[in-house]
Design a protein around this motif. Structure first.
Motif, PDB file in Angstrom:
ATOM      1  N   GLN A  23       0.831  -1.181   0.000  1.00 51.61           N
ATOM      2  CA  GLN A  23       0.000   0.000   0.000  1.00 51.61           C
ATOM      3  C   GLN A  23       0.877   1.245   0.000  1.00 51.61           C
ATOM      4  OE1 GLN A  23      -3.332   0.010  -0.149  1.00 51.61           O
ATOM      5  NE2 GLN A  23      -3.408  -2.244  -0.157  1.00 51.61           N
ATOM      6  N   LYS A  24       0.551   2.197  -0.840  1.00 46.97           N
ATOM      7  CA  LYS A  24       1.305   3.439  -0.862  1.00 46.97           C
ATOM      8  C   LYS A  24       0.880   4.296   0.337  1.00 46.97           C
ATOM      9  CE  LYS A  24       2.179   4.019  -5.754  1.00 46.97           C
ATOM     10  NZ  LYS A  24       2.056   4.925  -6.895  1.00 46.97           N
ATOM     11  N   ARG A  25       1.858   4.884   0.950  1.00 45.76           N
ATOM     12  CA  ARG A  25       1.570   5.755   2.060  1.00 45.76           C
ATOM     13  C   ARG A  25       1.633   7.203   1.574  1.00 45.76           C
ATOM     14  NH1 ARG A  25       4.509   3.458   7.402  1.00 45.76           N
ATOM     15  NH2 ARG A  25       3.649   1.371   7.287  1.00 45.76           N
ATOM     16  N   SER A  26       0.809   7.938   2.144  1.00 46.85           N
ATOM     17  CA  SER A  26       0.874   9.358   1.773  1.00 46.85           C
ATOM     18  C   SER A  26       2.066  10.002   2.456  1.00 46.85           C
ATOM     19  CB  SER A  26      -0.435  10.074   2.166  1.00 46.85           C
ATOM     20  OG  SER A  26      -0.570  10.036   3.563  1.00 46.85           O
ATOM     21  N   LYS A  27       2.543  11.070   1.920  1.00 42.20           N
ATOM     22  CA  LYS A  27       3.729  11.728   2.475  1.00 42.20           C
ATOM     23  C   LYS A  27       3.443  12.417   3.808  1.00 42.20           C
ATOM     24  CE  LYS A  27       5.914  12.437  -1.939  1.00 42.20           C
ATOM     25  NZ  LYS A  27       6.478  13.393  -2.874  1.00 42.20           N
ATOM     26  N   ARG A  28       2.208  12.682   4.112  1.00 45.52           N
ATOM     27  CA  ARG A  28       1.860  13.359   5.340  1.00 45.52           C
ATOM     28  C   ARG A  28       1.869  12.442   6.538  1.00 45.52           C
ATOM     29  NH1 ARG A  28      -2.908  17.442   3.488  1.00 45.52           N
ATOM     30  NH2 ARG A  28      -1.790  18.219   1.693  1.00 45.52           N
ATOM     31  N   SER A  29       1.713  11.149   6.364  1.00 46.75           N
ATOM     32  CA  SER A  29       1.634  10.271   7.518  1.00 46.75           C
ATOM     33  C   SER A  29       2.980   9.879   8.023  1.00 46.75           C
ATOM     34  CB  SER A  29       0.897   8.990   7.251  1.00 46.75           C
ATOM     35  OG  SER A  29       0.013   8.938   6.261  1.00 46.75           O
TER      36      SER A  29
END
Length: 82
Positions: free
Chosen positions: A76-82
């Protein structure tokens, strides 16, 4: 010819002719018995029985020896904000 050579050749020819007659008689008997006893149908039934037996062994082998299918993991790709 010498008497020994002549007798040997005659005996050899008689032995070969006797063996050939036995082989021909046996083959004729087997062919006639095969045709008279519906040999085609009997061979077909035996082949069918053997193939069903082999198919059962293969099916049981698939169940016991089959490796589980590996499942690929999806990253799963993680968002850069998390």
């Amino acid at each position: 010819m010498k008497p020994f050579t002549h007798n040997f050749i005659q005996t050899l020819i008689l032995n070969v002719a006797t063996i050939a007659a036995i082989v021909v008689g046996t083959v004729q008997f087997l062919v006639r018995a095969y045709k008279d006893n519906n040999g085609d149908e009997k061979v077909r039934r035996v082949m069918q029985t053997v193939l069903v037996f082999v198919d059962n062994i293969v099916e049981h082998g698939k169940v016991y020896f089959a490796d589980p299918v590996p499942v690929a993991e999806v990253v799963q790709k993680r968002s850069k904000r998390s």
